[in-house]
Design an enzyme around this catalytic site. Structure first.
Site, PDB file in Angstrom:
ATOM      1  N   LYS A  35       0.819  -1.215   0.000  1.00  0.00           N
ATOM      2  CA  LYS A  35       0.000   0.000   0.000  1.00  0.00           C
ATOM      3  C   LYS A  35       0.851   1.263   0.000  1.00  0.00           C
ATOM      4  O   LYS A  35       2.042   1.234   0.336  1.00  0.00           O
ATOM      5  CB  LYS A  35      -0.942   0.002   1.212  1.00  0.00           C
ATOM      6  CG  LYS A  35      -2.047  -1.037   1.138  1.00  0.00           C
ATOM      7  CD  LYS A  35      -2.905  -0.939  -0.121  1.00  0.00           C
ATOM      8  CE  LYS A  35      -3.885   0.215  -0.091  1.00  0.00           C
ATOM      9  NZ  LYS A  35      -4.749   0.235  -1.308  1.00  0.00           N
TER      10      LYS A  35
ATOM     11  N   HIS B 181      -2.455   5.162  -5.837  1.00  0.00           N
ATOM     12  CA  HIS B 181      -3.768   5.832  -5.960  1.00  0.00           C
ATOM     13  C   HIS B 181      -3.644   7.337  -5.728  1.00  0.00           C
ATOM     14  O   HIS B 181      -4.366   7.922  -4.917  1.00  0.00           O
ATOM     15  CB  HIS B 181      -4.775   5.198  -4.979  1.00  0.00           C
ATOM     16  CG  HIS B 181      -4.937   3.720  -5.193  1.00  0.00           C
ATOM     17  ND1 HIS B 181      -5.585   3.197  -6.298  1.00  0.00           N
ATOM     18  CD2 HIS B 181      -4.529   2.656  -4.469  1.00  0.00           C
ATOM     19  CE1 HIS B 181      -5.556   1.881  -6.229  1.00  0.00           C
ATOM     20  NE2 HIS B 181      -4.913   1.520  -5.137  1.00  0.00           N
TER      21      HIS B 181
ATOM     22  N   ASP C  57     -22.337  -1.187 -17.377  1.00  0.00           N
ATOM     23  CA  ASP C  57     -21.027  -0.743 -17.858  1.00  0.00           C
ATOM     24  C   ASP C  57     -21.244   0.160 -19.070  1.00  0.00           C
ATOM     25  O   ASP C  57     -22.354   0.225 -19.621  1.00  0.00           O
ATOM     26  CB  ASP C  57     -20.141  -1.955 -18.222  1.00  0.00           C
ATOM     27  CG  ASP C  57     -18.657  -1.628 -18.148  1.00  0.00           C
ATOM     28  OD1 ASP C  57     -17.949  -2.187 -17.295  1.00  0.00           O
ATOM     29  OD2 ASP C  57     -18.192  -0.790 -18.961  1.00  0.00           O
TER      30      ASP C  57
ATOM     31  N   ILE D  91     -13.430   2.887  -3.959  1.00  0.00           N
ATOM     32  CA  ILE D  91     -13.095   3.907  -2.958  1.00  0.00           C
ATOM     33  C   ILE D  91     -11.617   4.283  -3.009  1.00  0.00           C
ATOM     34  O   ILE D  91     -11.237   5.417  -2.696  1.00  0.00           O
ATOM     35  CB  ILE D  91     -13.488   3.431  -1.525  1.00  0.00           C
ATOM     36  CG1 ILE D  91     -13.321   4.556  -0.498  1.00  0.00           C
ATOM     37  CG2 ILE D  91     -12.735   2.188  -1.102  1.00  0.00           C
ATOM     38  CD1 ILE D  91     -14.224   5.729  -0.709  1.00  0.00           C
ATOM     39  N   ASP D  92     -10.756   3.327  -3.426  1.00  0.00           N
ATOM     40  CA  ASP D  92      -9.321   3.672  -3.460  1.00  0.00           C
ATOM     41  C   ASP D  92      -9.030   4.754  -4.499  1.00  0.00           C
ATOM     42  O   ASP D  92      -7.995   5.409  -4.434  1.00  0.00           O
ATOM     43  CB  ASP D  92      -8.441   2.429  -3.681  1.00  0.00           C
ATOM     44  CG  ASP D  92      -8.838   1.634  -4.906  1.00  0.00           C
ATOM     45  OD1 ASP D  92      -9.853   1.975  -5.548  1.00  0.00           O
ATOM     46  OD2 ASP D  92      -8.125   0.668  -5.241  1.00  0.00           O
TER      47      ASP D  92
ATOM     48  N   VAL E  55     -13.862  -0.014   2.405  1.00  0.00           N
ATOM     49  CA  VAL E  55     -12.515  -0.359   2.852  1.00  0.00           C
ATOM     50  C   VAL E  55     -11.542  -0.230   1.676  1.00  0.00           C
ATOM     51  O   VAL E  55     -11.772  -0.794   0.603  1.00  0.00           O
ATOM     52  CB  VAL E  55     -12.486  -1.791   3.436  1.00  0.00           C
ATOM     53  CG1 VAL E  55     -11.066  -2.190   3.822  1.00  0.00           C
ATOM     54  CG2 VAL E  55     -13.412  -1.884   4.642  1.00  0.00           C
TER      55      VAL E  55
HETATM   56  N1  LIG Z   1     -10.970  -1.267  -2.261  1.00  0.00           N
HETATM   57  C1  LIG Z   1     -10.022  -2.143  -2.574  1.00  0.00           C
HETATM   58  O1  LIG Z   1      -9.419  -2.769  -1.708  1.00  0.00           O
HETATM   59  C2  LIG Z   1      -9.717  -2.423  -4.019  1.00  0.00           C
HETATM   60  C3  LIG Z   1      -8.991  -3.568  -4.399  1.00  0.00           C
HETATM   61  C4  LIG Z   1      -8.760  -3.799  -5.757  1.00  0.00           C
HETATM   62  C5  LIG Z   1      -9.252  -2.912  -6.713  1.00  0.00           C
HETATM   63  N2  LIG Z   1      -9.929  -1.793  -6.294  1.00  0.00           N
HETATM   64  C6  LIG Z   1     -10.488  -0.806  -7.230  1.00  0.00           C
HETATM   65  O2  LIG Z   1     -11.613  -1.355  -7.909  1.00  0.00           O
HETATM   66  C7  LIG Z   1     -11.873  -0.511  -9.039  1.00  0.00           C
HETATM   67  C8  LIG Z   1     -12.175  -1.385 -10.252  1.00  0.00           C
HETATM   68  O3  LIG Z   1     -10.976  -2.019 -10.677  1.00  0.00           O
HETATM   69  P1  LIG Z   1     -10.956  -3.032 -11.920  1.00  0.00           P
HETATM   70  O4  LIG Z   1      -9.621  -3.671 -11.918  1.00  0.00           O
HETATM   71  O5  LIG Z   1     -12.157  -3.876 -11.929  1.00  0.00           O
HETATM   72  O6  LIG Z   1     -11.023  -2.012 -13.138  1.00  0.00           O
HETATM   73  P2  LIG Z   1     -11.356  -2.400 -14.669  1.00  0.00           P
HETATM   74  O7  LIG Z   1     -10.670  -1.363 -15.491  1.00  0.00           O
HETATM   75  O8  LIG Z   1     -11.085  -3.832 -14.933  1.00  0.00           O
HETATM   76  O9  LIG Z   1     -12.942  -2.205 -14.736  1.00  0.00           O
HETATM   77  C9  LIG Z   1     -13.557  -0.956 -14.603  1.00  0.00           C
HETATM   78  C10 LIG Z   1     -14.836  -0.986 -15.408  1.00  0.00           C
HETATM   79  O10 LIG Z   1     -15.560   0.229 -15.121  1.00  0.00           O
HETATM   80  C11 LIG Z   1     -16.230   0.562 -16.302  1.00  0.00           C
HETATM   81  N3  LIG Z   1     -16.696   1.942 -16.222  1.00  0.00           N
HETATM   82  C12 LIG Z   1     -16.019   3.107 -16.329  1.00  0.00           C
HETATM   83  N4  LIG Z   1     -16.856   4.154 -16.176  1.00  0.00           N
HETATM   84  C13 LIG Z   1     -18.097   3.627 -15.964  1.00  0.00           C
HETATM   85  C14 LIG Z   1     -19.394   4.172 -15.750  1.00  0.00           C
HETATM   86  N5  LIG Z   1     -19.587   5.497 -15.735  1.00  0.00           N
HETATM   87  N6  LIG Z   1     -20.435   3.316 -15.569  1.00  0.00           N
HETATM   88  C15 LIG Z   1     -20.270   1.990 -15.570  1.00  0.00           C
HETATM   89  N7  LIG Z   1     -19.064   1.402 -15.799  1.00  0.00           N
HETATM   90  C16 LIG Z   1     -18.011   2.217 -15.989  1.00  0.00           C
HETATM   91  C17 LIG Z   1     -15.198   0.301 -17.402  1.00  0.00           C
HETATM   92  O11 LIG Z   1     -15.791   0.213 -18.687  1.00  0.00           O
HETATM   93  C18 LIG Z   1     -14.616  -1.034 -16.916  1.00  0.00           C
HETATM   94  O12 LIG Z   1     -15.269  -2.140 -17.490  1.00  0.00           O
HETATM   95  C19 LIG Z   1     -10.620   0.369  -9.172  1.00  0.00           C
HETATM   96  O13 LIG Z   1     -10.867   1.654  -8.628  1.00  0.00           O
HETATM   97  C20 LIG Z   1      -9.598  -0.356  -8.341  1.00  0.00           C
HETATM   98  O14 LIG Z   1      -8.558   0.493  -7.895  1.00  0.00           O
HETATM   99  C21 LIG Z   1     -10.149  -1.545  -4.976  1.00  0.00           C
END
Ligand SMILES: NC(=O)c1ccc[n+]([C@@H]2O[C@H](COP(=O)([O-])OP(=O)(O)OC[C@H]3O[C@@H](n4cnc5c(N)ncnc54)[C@H](O)[C@@H]3O)[C@@H](O)[C@H]2O)c1
Length: 370
Positions: A74, A95, A196, A267-268, A296
Protein backbone atom coordinates in the site's frame (compact mmCIF):
# COMPACT_ATOMS: atom_id res chain seq x y z
CA UNK A 1 20.49 -3.02 -6.45
CA UNK A 2 19.49 -2.91 -2.79
CA UNK A 3 15.76 -3.62 -2.46
CA UNK A 4 13.79 -2.88 0.75
CA UNK A 5 10.58 -4.64 1.80
CA UNK A 6 9.06 -2.81 4.82
CA UNK A 7 6.33 -4.18 7.04
CA UNK A 8 2.98 -2.66 6.02
CA UNK A 9 1.59 -0.20 8.57
CA UNK A 10 -1.88 0.56 7.16
CA UNK A 11 -4.65 -0.58 9.54
CA UNK A 12 -5.08 -4.38 9.44
CA UNK A 13 -2.93 -4.65 6.32
CA UNK A 14 -1.53 -8.17 6.43
CA UNK A 15 0.00 -8.43 2.97
CA UNK A 16 3.73 -8.19 2.26
CA UNK A 17 5.28 -7.06 -1.02
CA UNK A 18 7.34 -10.21 -1.70
CA UNK A 19 7.20 -13.92 -0.85
CA UNK A 20 10.28 -15.92 0.18
CA UNK A 21 10.27 -17.48 -3.31
CA UNK A 22 10.40 -13.97 -4.78
CA UNK A 23 13.31 -13.04 -2.50
CA UNK A 24 15.21 -16.11 -3.75
CA UNK A 25 14.56 -15.07 -7.37
CA UNK A 26 15.92 -11.55 -6.72
CA UNK A 27 18.89 -12.61 -4.62
CA UNK A 28 19.89 -15.27 -7.18
CA UNK A 29 19.99 -12.43 -9.72
CA UNK A 30 22.59 -10.67 -7.56
CA UNK A 31 20.37 -8.18 -5.72
CA UNK A 32 20.43 -7.53 -1.97
CA UNK A 33 17.01 -7.73 -0.31
CA UNK A 34 16.35 -6.14 3.08
CA UNK A 35 13.13 -7.30 4.79
CA UNK A 36 11.75 -5.70 7.95
CA UNK A 37 11.28 -8.24 10.73
CA UNK A 38 7.76 -9.67 10.96
CA UNK A 39 6.84 -8.15 7.57
CA UNK A 40 5.51 -11.52 6.39
CA UNK A 41 3.77 -12.66 9.60
CA UNK A 42 0.27 -11.67 8.48
CA UNK A 43 0.69 -13.63 5.26
CA UNK A 44 2.10 -16.70 7.00
CA UNK A 45 5.76 -16.14 6.05
CA UNK A 46 8.25 -16.16 8.93
CA UNK A 47 11.50 -14.18 9.19
CA UNK A 48 13.30 -17.53 9.10
CA UNK A 49 11.71 -18.36 5.73
CA UNK A 50 12.82 -14.99 4.31
CA UNK A 51 16.32 -15.41 5.75
CA UNK A 52 16.60 -18.88 4.22
CA UNK A 53 15.71 -17.36 0.84
CA UNK A 54 18.61 -14.92 1.08
CA UNK A 55 17.04 -11.84 2.72
CA UNK A 56 18.70 -9.75 5.38
CA UNK A 57 16.20 -9.19 8.23
CA UNK A 58 16.27 -5.74 9.88
CA UNK A 59 14.28 -4.51 12.90
CA UNK A 60 14.42 -0.80 12.10
CA UNK A 61 12.12 0.36 9.25
CA UNK A 62 14.39 3.37 8.67
CA UNK A 63 17.19 1.02 7.60
CA UNK A 64 14.90 -0.85 5.21
CA UNK A 65 13.76 2.43 3.65
CA UNK A 66 17.41 3.34 2.94
CA UNK A 67 17.32 0.81 0.06
CA UNK A 68 17.66 2.03 -3.56
CA UNK A 69 14.17 0.70 -4.30
CA UNK A 70 11.39 0.21 -1.76
CA UNK A 71 8.73 -2.31 -2.78
CA UNK A 72 5.50 -2.06 -0.79
CA UNK A 73 1.88 -3.16 -1.02
CA UNK A 74 0.00 0.00 0.00
CA UNK A 75 0.86 3.66 -0.40
CA UNK A 76 3.04 5.20 2.35
CA UNK A 77 0.98 6.61 5.23
CA UNK A 78 1.96 9.96 6.75
CA UNK A 79 4.13 8.33 9.42
CA UNK A 80 6.28 6.99 6.55
CA UNK A 81 6.66 10.25 4.59
CA UNK A 82 9.88 11.02 6.49
CA UNK A 83 11.48 7.93 4.91
CA UNK A 84 10.97 9.21 1.35
CA UNK A 85 14.01 10.78 -0.26
CA UNK A 86 15.48 12.07 -3.50
CA UNK A 87 16.38 9.47 -6.14
CA UNK A 88 14.67 6.60 -4.31
CA UNK A 89 12.44 4.27 -6.35
CA UNK A 90 9.08 3.44 -4.77
CA UNK A 91 6.99 0.61 -6.27
CA UNK A 92 3.55 0.12 -4.66
CA UNK A 93 -0.17 0.81 -4.96
CA UNK A 94 -0.30 4.63 -4.78
CA UNK A 95 -3.77 5.83 -5.96
CA UNK A 96 -2.41 9.39 -6.18
CA UNK A 97 -5.53 10.83 -7.86
CA UNK A 98 -7.30 10.37 -4.52
CA UNK A 99 -4.29 11.41 -2.40
CA UNK A 100 -2.93 14.86 -3.36
CA UNK A 101 -0.92 15.12 -0.13
CA UNK A 102 1.16 12.04 -0.95
CA UNK A 103 1.45 13.12 -4.60
CA UNK A 104 2.89 16.51 -3.58
CA UNK A 105 5.25 14.86 -1.09
CA UNK A 106 6.61 12.47 -3.75
CA UNK A 107 7.07 15.37 -6.20
CA UNK A 108 8.80 17.60 -3.63
CA UNK A 109 11.13 14.86 -2.42
CA UNK A 110 12.13 13.72 -5.93
CA UNK A 111 11.04 10.10 -5.51
CA UNK A 112 10.61 7.96 -8.65
CA UNK A 113 7.20 6.49 -7.88
CA UNK A 114 5.82 3.60 -9.92
CA UNK A 115 2.19 2.74 -9.15
CA UNK A 116 1.03 -0.85 -9.54
CA UNK A 117 -2.48 0.28 -10.49
CA UNK A 118 -1.43 2.22 -13.59
CA UNK A 119 0.99 -0.33 -15.06
CA UNK A 120 -0.87 -0.82 -18.34
CA UNK A 121 -0.11 -3.27 -21.14
CA UNK A 122 -2.15 -4.80 -24.00
CA UNK A 123 -5.31 -3.06 -22.74
CA UNK A 124 -4.89 -4.62 -19.28
CA UNK A 125 -3.85 -3.50 -15.80
CA UNK A 126 -1.82 -6.60 -14.87
CA UNK A 127 -0.86 -5.57 -11.32
CA UNK A 128 -4.29 -4.24 -10.33
CA UNK A 129 -6.12 -7.24 -11.78
CA UNK A 130 -5.24 -9.86 -9.13
CA UNK A 131 -6.30 -7.50 -6.31
CA UNK A 132 -9.49 -6.57 -8.18
CA UNK A 133 -10.29 -10.26 -8.55
CA UNK A 134 -10.01 -10.68 -4.79
CA UNK A 135 -11.88 -7.45 -3.92
CA UNK A 136 -14.64 -8.34 -6.39
CA UNK A 137 -15.13 -11.76 -4.83
CA UNK A 138 -14.97 -10.28 -1.31
CA UNK A 139 -17.50 -7.54 -2.12
CA UNK A 140 -20.36 -10.03 -2.35
CA UNK A 141 -19.13 -12.09 0.62
CA UNK A 142 -18.85 -8.97 2.83
CA UNK A 143 -22.01 -7.34 1.44
CA UNK A 144 -24.00 -10.53 2.07
CA UNK A 145 -22.86 -10.56 5.70
CA UNK A 146 -23.87 -6.91 6.29
CA UNK A 147 -27.36 -7.61 4.89
CA UNK A 148 -28.01 -9.52 8.13
CA UNK A 149 -30.48 -7.76 10.44
CA UNK A 150 -28.05 -7.64 13.36
CA UNK A 151 -25.68 -5.48 11.30
CA UNK A 152 -28.53 -3.12 10.34
CA UNK A 153 -29.12 -4.83 6.98
CA UNK A 154 -32.50 -5.46 5.40
CA UNK A 155 -32.46 -9.16 6.26
CA UNK A 156 -32.31 -10.49 2.68
CA UNK A 157 -30.37 -13.71 2.16
CA UNK A 158 -28.82 -13.19 -1.27
CA UNK A 159 -29.38 -16.75 -2.45
CA UNK A 160 -32.99 -16.96 -1.20
CA UNK A 161 -34.55 -20.38 -0.51
CA UNK A 162 -37.10 -22.45 -2.47
CA UNK A 163 -40.36 -20.52 -2.53
CA UNK A 164 -38.72 -17.16 -1.72
CA UNK A 165 -37.11 -14.81 -4.27
CA UNK A 166 -33.34 -14.38 -3.97
CA UNK A 167 -31.76 -10.96 -3.32
CA UNK A 168 -30.69 -8.63 -6.10
CA UNK A 169 -27.07 -7.60 -6.65
CA UNK A 170 -26.39 -4.56 -8.87
CA UNK A 171 -22.81 -4.01 -10.00
CA UNK A 172 -21.54 -0.69 -11.41
CA UNK A 173 -18.62 -1.50 -13.72
CA UNK A 174 -18.14 -4.94 -15.24
CA UNK A 175 -14.33 -4.99 -15.39
CA UNK A 176 -12.15 -7.33 -13.35
CA UNK A 177 -13.66 -6.53 -9.92
CA UNK A 178 -17.21 -6.30 -11.27
CA UNK A 179 -16.98 -9.59 -13.11
CA UNK A 180 -15.64 -11.38 -10.05
CA UNK A 181 -18.45 -9.91 -7.95
CA UNK A 182 -20.92 -11.19 -10.55
CA UNK A 183 -19.37 -14.68 -10.50
CA UNK A 184 -19.82 -14.99 -6.72
CA UNK A 185 -23.30 -13.42 -6.71
CA UNK A 186 -24.39 -15.76 -9.48
CA UNK A 187 -22.89 -18.71 -7.62
CA UNK A 188 -24.90 -17.78 -4.53
CA UNK A 189 -28.09 -17.77 -6.59
CA UNK A 190 -28.74 -14.02 -6.47
CA UNK A 191 -30.33 -12.00 -9.28
CA UNK A 192 -27.46 -10.04 -10.84
CA UNK A 193 -27.29 -6.89 -12.99
CA UNK A 194 -24.08 -5.35 -14.29
CA UNK A 195 -23.97 -1.81 -15.70
CA UNK A 196 -21.03 -0.74 -17.86
CA UNK A 197 -20.25 1.72 -20.65
CA UNK A 198 -18.26 -0.73 -22.74
CA UNK A 199 -20.50 -2.67 -25.11
CA UNK A 200 -17.82 -5.26 -25.94
CA UNK A 201 -17.25 -5.93 -22.27
CA UNK A 202 -20.97 -6.46 -21.67
CA UNK A 203 -21.12 -8.83 -24.67
CA UNK A 204 -18.25 -10.79 -23.12
CA UNK A 205 -19.93 -10.90 -19.68
CA UNK A 206 -23.18 -12.10 -21.24
CA UNK A 207 -21.42 -14.85 -23.17
CA UNK A 208 -19.37 -16.03 -20.20
CA UNK A 209 -21.85 -15.63 -17.34
CA UNK A 210 -25.09 -16.50 -19.10
CA UNK A 211 -28.67 -15.37 -18.65
CA UNK A 212 -28.66 -15.17 -14.83
CA UNK A 213 -26.48 -12.06 -15.18
CA UNK A 214 -28.19 -9.14 -16.96
CA UNK A 215 -26.12 -6.37 -18.53
CA UNK A 216 -27.36 -2.81 -18.98
CA UNK A 217 -25.72 0.25 -20.54
CA UNK A 218 -24.68 2.57 -17.70
CA UNK A 219 -26.66 5.83 -17.66
CA UNK A 220 -28.02 7.80 -14.70
CA UNK A 221 -31.57 6.79 -15.60
CA UNK A 222 -30.75 3.09 -15.85
CA UNK A 223 -28.93 3.19 -12.51
CA UNK A 224 -31.98 4.84 -10.85
CA UNK A 225 -34.27 2.13 -12.25
CA UNK A 226 -32.03 -0.69 -10.98
CA UNK A 227 -31.56 0.77 -7.50
CA UNK A 228 -35.25 0.47 -6.50
CA UNK A 229 -35.15 -3.27 -5.80
CA UNK A 230 -31.40 -3.69 -5.21
CA UNK A 231 -30.27 -5.34 -1.96
CA UNK A 232 -26.52 -5.22 -2.57
CA UNK A 233 -24.91 -2.51 -4.72
CA UNK A 234 -21.26 -2.92 -5.74
CA UNK A 235 -19.21 0.03 -7.04
CA UNK A 236 -16.45 -1.27 -9.34
CA UNK A 237 -15.89 1.46 -11.95
CA UNK A 238 -12.47 2.67 -13.02
CA UNK A 239 -10.96 5.22 -15.36
CA UNK A 240 -7.28 4.23 -15.02
CA UNK A 241 -5.27 6.75 -13.01
CA UNK A 242 -8.21 9.16 -12.63
CA UNK A 243 -10.58 9.91 -9.78
CA UNK A 244 -13.57 7.53 -9.87
CA UNK A 245 -16.63 8.99 -11.66
CA UNK A 246 -19.39 9.94 -9.19
CA UNK A 247 -22.37 7.91 -10.40
CA UNK A 248 -24.52 8.11 -7.23
CA UNK A 249 -26.01 11.08 -5.41
CA UNK A 250 -28.07 11.27 -2.21
CA UNK A 251 -31.44 11.10 -3.99
CA UNK A 252 -30.39 7.88 -5.68
CA UNK A 253 -29.32 6.30 -2.39
CA UNK A 254 -32.55 7.45 -0.68
CA UNK A 255 -34.49 5.63 -3.41
CA UNK A 256 -32.94 2.32 -2.30
CA UNK A 257 -34.54 -0.02 0.24
CA UNK A 258 -33.67 0.86 3.83
CA UNK A 259 -30.94 -1.46 5.08
CA UNK A 260 -29.58 -2.27 1.64
CA UNK A 261 -25.77 -2.46 1.39
CA UNK A 262 -23.34 -0.56 -0.86
CA UNK A 263 -19.80 -1.94 -1.20
CA UNK A 264 -17.73 0.74 -2.95
CA UNK A 265 -14.66 -1.12 -4.19
CA UNK A 266 -13.60 1.94 -6.20
CA UNK A 267 -13.10 3.91 -2.96
CA UNK A 268 -9.32 3.67 -3.46
CA UNK A 269 -9.78 6.04 -6.43
CA UNK A 270 -12.09 8.31 -4.41
CA UNK A 271 -15.29 6.22 -4.63
CA UNK A 272 -18.23 6.34 -7.07
CA UNK A 273 -20.79 7.95 -4.73
CA UNK A 274 -20.72 11.43 -3.24
CA UNK A 275 -21.42 9.74 0.11
CA UNK A 276 -18.39 7.41 -0.02
CA UNK A 277 -15.51 7.97 2.37
CA UNK A 278 -12.62 5.60 3.13
CA UNK A 279 -13.00 3.11 5.97
CA UNK A 280 -10.74 0.42 7.43
CA UNK A 281 -11.07 -3.27 8.33
CA UNK A 282 -11.38 -2.16 11.96
CA UNK A 283 -14.49 -0.07 11.33
CA UNK A 284 -15.63 -0.96 7.81
CA UNK A 285 -19.20 0.39 7.57
CA UNK A 286 -21.22 3.56 8.10
CA UNK A 287 -24.80 4.50 7.19
CA UNK A 288 -25.79 7.29 4.81
CA UNK A 289 -29.37 7.79 3.56
CA UNK A 290 -30.42 4.48 5.15
CA UNK A 291 -27.84 2.49 3.15
CA UNK A 292 -24.90 0.68 4.81
CA UNK A 293 -21.67 1.78 3.11
CA UNK A 294 -18.65 -0.57 3.13
CA UNK A 295 -15.68 1.49 1.83
CA UNK A 296 -12.52 -0.36 2.85
CA UNK A 297 -9.56 0.83 0.77
CA UNK A 298 -7.44 -2.29 1.24
CA UNK A 299 -9.99 -5.10 1.00
CA UNK A 300 -7.50 -7.80 -0.14
CA UNK A 301 -5.46 -7.20 3.04
CA UNK A 302 -8.07 -9.35 4.81
CA UNK A 303 -7.11 -12.45 2.82
CA UNK A 304 -3.39 -11.80 2.92
CA UNK A 305 -2.02 -15.22 2.07
CA UNK A 306 -3.94 -15.43 -1.20
CA UNK A 307 -3.40 -11.73 -1.95
CA UNK A 308 0.34 -11.74 -1.26
CA UNK A 309 0.92 -14.76 -3.51
CA UNK A 310 -1.30 -13.30 -6.26
CA UNK A 311 0.30 -9.85 -6.09
CA UNK A 312 3.95 -10.82 -5.91
CA UNK A 313 3.62 -13.41 -8.67
CA UNK A 314 2.64 -10.52 -10.93
CA UNK A 315 4.92 -7.74 -9.64
CA UNK A 316 8.14 -9.78 -9.53
CA UNK A 317 9.14 -9.48 -13.24
CA UNK A 318 8.76 -5.69 -12.98
CA UNK A 319 10.73 -5.52 -9.71
CA UNK A 320 13.48 -7.56 -11.35
CA UNK A 321 13.54 -5.33 -14.46
CA UNK A 322 13.84 -2.12 -12.40
CA UNK A 323 16.49 -3.69 -10.16
CA UNK A 324 18.52 -4.98 -13.15
CA UNK A 325 18.58 -1.81 -15.24
CA UNK A 326 17.34 1.12 -13.12
CA UNK A 327 13.95 2.78 -13.38
CA UNK A 328 14.51 4.88 -16.54
CA UNK A 329 15.81 2.00 -18.67
CA UNK A 330 13.12 -0.35 -17.32
CA UNK A 331 10.40 2.18 -18.18
CA UNK A 332 11.79 2.43 -21.73
CA UNK A 333 12.17 -1.29 -22.33
CA UNK A 334 9.42 -3.08 -20.38
CA UNK A 335 5.90 -2.91 -21.78
CA UNK A 336 3.47 -1.34 -19.32
CA UNK A 337 5.95 0.31 -16.94
CA UNK A 338 5.67 3.71 -18.66
CA UNK A 339 2.03 3.91 -17.55
CA UNK A 340 3.10 2.94 -14.04
CA UNK A 341 5.59 5.81 -13.64
CA UNK A 342 3.50 8.44 -11.79
CA UNK A 343 6.26 10.70 -10.41
CA UNK A 344 9.84 11.16 -11.63
CA UNK A 345 12.41 13.90 -11.11
CA UNK A 346 9.98 16.17 -9.23
CA UNK A 347 7.26 15.97 -11.93
CA UNK A 348 3.95 14.11 -12.33
CA UNK A 349 4.53 11.79 -15.28
CA UNK A 350 1.13 10.10 -15.75
CA UNK A 351 -1.40 12.17 -17.73
CA UNK A 352 -4.58 10.89 -16.00
CA UNK A 353 -3.03 11.40 -12.56
CA UNK A 354 -1.89 14.92 -13.46
CA UNK A 355 -5.36 15.82 -14.85
CA UNK A 356 -7.12 14.50 -11.71
CA UNK A 357 -4.78 16.36 -9.37
CA UNK A 358 -4.70 19.54 -11.45
CA UNK A 359 -0.89 19.42 -11.35
CA UNK A 360 1.05 20.11 -14.56
CA UNK A 361 2.04 17.01 -16.57
CA UNK A 362 5.81 16.71 -16.68
CA UNK A 363 6.31 13.58 -18.80
CA UNK A 364 7.19 15.36 -22.04
CA UNK A 365 10.08 17.32 -20.54
CA UNK A 366 11.62 14.02 -19.42
CA UNK A 367 11.61 12.66 -22.98
CA UNK A 368 9.22 9.99 -21.75
CA UNK A 369 5.92 11.02 -23.31
CA UNK A 370 3.02 8.51 -23.15
N1 LIG B 1 -10.97 -1.27 -2.26
C1 LIG B 1 -10.02 -2.14 -2.57
O1 LIG B 1 -9.42 -2.77 -1.71
C2 LIG B 1 -9.72 -2.42 -4.02
C3 LIG B 1 -8.99 -3.57 -4.40
C4 LIG B 1 -8.76 -3.80 -5.76
C5 LIG B 1 -9.25 -2.91 -6.71
N2 LIG B 1 -9.93 -1.79 -6.29
C6 LIG B 1 -10.49 -0.81 -7.23
O2 LIG B 1 -11.61 -1.36 -7.91
C7 LIG B 1 -11.87 -0.51 -9.04
C8 LIG B 1 -12.17 -1.38 -10.25
O3 LIG B 1 -10.98 -2.02 -10.68
P1 LIG B 1 -10.96 -3.03 -11.92
O4 LIG B 1 -9.62 -3.67 -11.92
O5 LIG B 1 -12.16 -3.88 -11.93
O6 LIG B 1 -11.02 -2.01 -13.14
P2 LIG B 1 -11.36 -2.40 -14.67
O7 LIG B 1 -10.67 -1.36 -15.49
O8 LIG B 1 -11.08 -3.83 -14.93
O9 LIG B 1 -12.94 -2.20 -14.74
C9 LIG B 1 -13.56 -0.96 -14.60
C10 LIG B 1 -14.84 -0.99 -15.41
O10 LIG B 1 -15.56 0.23 -15.12
C11 LIG B 1 -16.23 0.56 -16.30
N3 LIG B 1 -16.70 1.94 -16.22
C12 LIG B 1 -16.02 3.11 -16.33
N4 LIG B 1 -16.86 4.15 -16.18
C13 LIG B 1 -18.10 3.63 -15.96
C14 LIG B 1 -19.39 4.17 -15.75
N5 LIG B 1 -19.59 5.50 -15.74
N6 LIG B 1 -20.43 3.32 -15.57
C15 LIG B 1 -20.27 1.99 -15.57
N7 LIG B 1 -19.06 1.40 -15.80
C16 LIG B 1 -18.01 2.22 -15.99
C17 LIG B 1 -15.20 0.30 -17.40
O11 LIG B 1 -15.79 0.21 -18.69
C18 LIG B 1 -14.62 -1.03 -16.92
O12 LIG B 1 -15.27 -2.14 -17.49
C19 LIG B 1 -10.62 0.37 -9.17
O13 LIG B 1 -10.87 1.65 -8.63
C20 LIG B 1 -9.60 -0.36 -8.34
O14 LIG B 1 -8.56 0.49 -7.90
C21 LIG B 1 -10.15 -1.55 -4.98
Amino acid sequence: MIIGIPKEVKVRENRVACTPAGIRYLSDAGHTVLVQSEAGEGSGFSDAAFRKSGAEILDDPAEVWLADMVVKVKEPVEAEYGFLRNGQVLFAFLHLAANPKLACCLVEKGVSAVAYETVYTNGRLPLLAPMSEIAGKMSVMAGGVYLANHFGGNGMLLGGVPGVLPGKVTILGGGTAGMNAAIIAKGMGARVTVLDLNQERMRYLSNVLGAQVQTIFSTGQHIIEELKDTDLLVGAVLIPGATAPKLLDRDMLRSMKKGSVFVDISIDQGGCSITSKPTSHENPVFVEEGVLHYCVTNMPGAYARTSTEALTGNTLPYVRAIADTGVEEAVRSVSGLRGGLNVHKNRITNKAVSASLGIEYGGSSLDMDD
